[in-house]
Design a protein around this motif. Structure first.
Motif, mmCIF file in Angstrom:
data_model
loop_
_atom_site.group_PDB
_atom_site.id
_atom_site.type_symbol
_atom_site.label_atom_id
_atom_site.label_comp_id
_atom_site.label_asym_id
_atom_site.label_seq_id
_atom_site.Cartn_x
_atom_site.Cartn_y
_atom_site.Cartn_z
ATOM 1 N N MET A 100 0.836 -1.166 0.000
ATOM 2 C CA MET A 100 0.000 0.000 0.000
ATOM 3 C C MET A 100 0.883 1.231 0.000
ATOM 4 O O MET A 100 1.868 1.312 0.716
ATOM 5 C CB MET A 100 -0.899 0.003 1.240
ATOM 6 N N TYR B 96 -6.164 0.574 7.856
ATOM 7 C CA TYR B 96 -7.441 -0.082 8.171
ATOM 8 C C TYR B 96 -8.610 0.639 7.489
ATOM 9 O O TYR B 96 -9.500 0.012 6.924
ATOM 10 C CB TYR B 96 -7.683 -0.120 9.686
ATOM 11 N N ASN C 205 -8.277 0.137 3.645
ATOM 12 C CA ASN C 205 -8.729 -1.195 3.238
ATOM 13 C C ASN C 205 -10.245 -1.330 3.328
ATOM 14 O O ASN C 205 -10.872 -1.978 2.484
ATOM 15 C CB ASN C 205 -8.052 -2.274 4.078
ATOM 16 N N SER D 262 -12.728 -2.269 0.306
ATOM 17 C CA SER D 262 -13.710 -3.343 0.438
ATOM 18 C C SER D 262 -15.112 -2.837 0.105
ATOM 19 O O SER D 262 -15.871 -3.516 -0.611
ATOM 20 C CB SER D 262 -13.666 -3.904 1.865
#
Length: 84
Positions: free
Chosen positions: A1, A49, A52, A56
């Motif tokens: 990332m 977090y 991501n 998602s």
């Protein structure tokens, strides 16, 4: 990332929000430098977090749209003697 980076304007706005939060919610004054340090900490330590989760969520939206598109294409099919 890739590293999460903000433009100078974005960073200034976020730092202002951090300082305002500390002042209004925690009744503590926090300097610009400390707020920038806190922003860097959260970006580096927990930013992944959130990043991501965003990916998602985007994947779920895209998947739903692809399913809808597939259904729309199926509805356009003309009846023939041949079945799939």
């Amino acid at each position: 990332m890739a590293e999460i980076r903000f433009s100078e304007d974005e960073k200034a706005q976020i730092v202002r929000r951090i300082r305002l939060y500390f002042d209004q919610e925690l009744r503590q004054e926090i300097g610009r430098f400390d707020a920038e340090f806190l922003l860097d900490f959260f970006s580096n330590e927990v930013g992944g977090y959130f990043y991501n989760r965003g990916l998602s969520d985007a994947q779920a939206v895209l998947s739903n749209k692809i399913d809808e598109l597939g259904e729309a294409i199926y509805q356009l099919e003309k009846p023939t003697e041949f079945r799939k």
